[in-house]
Design an enzyme around this catalytic site. Structure first.
Site, PDB file in Angstrom:
ATOM      1  N   TYR A  61       0.846  -1.206   0.000  1.00  9.65           N
ATOM      2  CA  TYR A  61       0.000   0.000   0.000  1.00  9.65           C
ATOM      3  C   TYR A  61       0.879   1.253   0.000  1.00  9.65           C
ATOM      4  CZ  TYR A  61      -3.987  -3.043   1.189  1.00  9.65           C
ATOM      5  OH  TYR A  61      -4.954  -4.027   1.199  1.00  9.65           O
ATOM      6  N   PRO A 208     -15.885  -3.296   2.172  1.00  6.80           N
ATOM      7  CA  PRO A 208     -17.234  -3.570   2.687  1.00  6.80           C
ATOM      8  C   PRO A 208     -18.256  -2.518   2.254  1.00  6.80           C
ATOM      9  CG  PRO A 208     -15.896  -2.617   4.422  1.00  6.80           C
ATOM     10  CD  PRO A 208     -14.967  -2.855   3.256  1.00  6.80           C
ATOM     11  N   GLY A 212     -17.066   2.751  -1.608  1.00  3.73           N
ATOM     12  CA  GLY A 212     -17.800   4.014  -1.465  1.00  3.73           C
ATOM     13  C   GLY A 212     -19.213   3.948  -2.015  1.00  3.73           C
TER      14      GLY A 212
END
Ligand SMILES: NC(=O)c1ccc[n+]([C@@H]2O[C@H](COP(=O)([O-])OP(=O)(O)OC[C@H]3O[C@@H](n4cnc5c(N)ncnc54)[C@H](OP(=O)(O)O)[C@@H]3O)[C@@H](O)[C@H]2O)c1
Length: 316
Positions: A61, A208, A212
């Site tokens: 990341y 989850p 968005g």
């Protein structure tokens, strides 16, 4: 805040995890344009203030920046924090030493001596066998540098294999981190949820909020344009947005009964599945506060079923 144990009697964590993929990632999330280090630090502090102490990151990341930010913020933390990071099985990593070196670099960026959870980011490990990989991870549990072992994006069969190899070393498989939301329910139809339950493996649900979409703020009838790579994702185009309108409308309708937002209802639905911890990706303190509002209450059994029926199309 209640805590949940990862896997069978593993590390205790909060029922919501904070996702940090966007922390320093320019390529997908456009870091540096509409949010930066200050927003991230405020997000970190807001999570701790709300009692949420479980964070998910990965060595890839922001090519290490996400771990670096977490390491910086952790130094100022006034309470214990649980960190999950990930090993990337890259093609040139062929021996068990690669796992050791990658972990050393992650611990250095995070400025800690041990991580609570170390996950294999994806299942395809090129020339390194699962046997070598799992044994290298078991070695690190024994040396005390990781508290629990997890996998990510593993199928039911791959999860079973990893669990068996680790079991021979007396190490439980704690988690399988997979894409799971009301708009991504393939893990149910592919038997991953069921197998995880059988094996005592906790499911960490990534994306989850469908990146968005489930917040309801992206809609065909408004001009909210997502940043970064989502701009080219058909799900965020008018046709894609129109397809999810009935789901968003149901989330609003149910949320109104509890004074909750669509995002909070969508996260609560995952929690109601049991054995599932959502990892909500955030960029700001406001988003943290809103997502934490998914905790401390529960949808009724009927509402869970109603949402399931409304999202049947996303099972495949
Ligand atoms: N293991 C894997 O392969 C894998 C893959 C993907 C993700 N993950 C993990 O899972 C985490 C979460 O996944 P994700 O980031 O892809 O998706 P997500 O959690 O479904 O969505 C995150 C995005 O939604 C928006 N958002 C979040 N909360 C909001 C709120 N309350 N109100 C309005 N907007 C909100 C933010 O973007 P905007 O404000 O720009 O809309 C945020 O960046 C990641 O950070 C990472 O830790 C793992």
């Amino acid at each position: 805040m209640e805590t949940i144990r990862l896997g069978q009697n593993g590390v205790a964590v909060t029922p919501l995890c904070i996702g940090t993929w966007a922390w320093g990632d320019k390529l997908f999330w456009n870091y540096g344009n509409n949010y930066g280090a200050e927003e991230l630090e405020n997000a970190f502090k807001a999570a701790l203030d709300a009692g949420v102490t479980f964070f998910d990151t990965a060595e890839v990341y922001g090519t290490g920046l996400s771990e670096k930010y977490l390491g910086e913020f952790l130094k100022q933390a006034n309470k214990p924090v649980q960190i999950a990071t990930k090993y990337a099985p890259l093609p040139w990593r062929v021996t068990g030493t690669a796992v050791k070196d990658a972990l050393t670099a992650s611990l250095h960026r995070l400025r800690v001596e041990q991580v609570d959870l170390y996950q294999v980011h994806w299942s395809f490990a090129f020339l390194m066998s699962q046997h070598t990989l799992m044994n290298a991870l078991a070695d690190e549990v024994q040396s005390g540098r990781i508290r629990a072992v997890g996998v990510s994006n593993y199928t039911a069969e791959q999860m079973r294999e990893a669990q068996q190899i680790l079991a021979r070393r007396g190490v439980p498989l704690a988690v399988n981190q997979v894409r799971y939301s009301l708009l991504s329910r393939q893990v149910e139809s592919k038997g991953i949820i069921e197998t995880a339950r059988e094996l005592g493996v906790t499911i960490l649900a990534y994306s989850p909020l469908a990146q968005g979409l489930l917040t309801g703020k992206y809609a065909a009838n408004n001009n909210t344009i997502p940043t970064g790579a989502r701009k080219v994702d058909p799900r965020f185009r008018p046709e894609g947005l129109r397809k999810i309108e009935p789901v968003i409308s149901l989330l609003r309708q149910i949320g109104d009964k509890y004074g909750r937002t669509p995002a909070q209802v969508a996260l609560n639905w995952l929690i109601c599945q049991g054995n599932v911890i959502p990892i909500a990706g955030v960029k700001t303190a406001q988003q943290v506060v809103q997502n934490v509002g998914a905790l401390g209450w529960r949808l009724s059994h009927e509402e869970v079923t109603e949402l399931e029926l409304a999202t049947r199309d996303w099972l495949n």
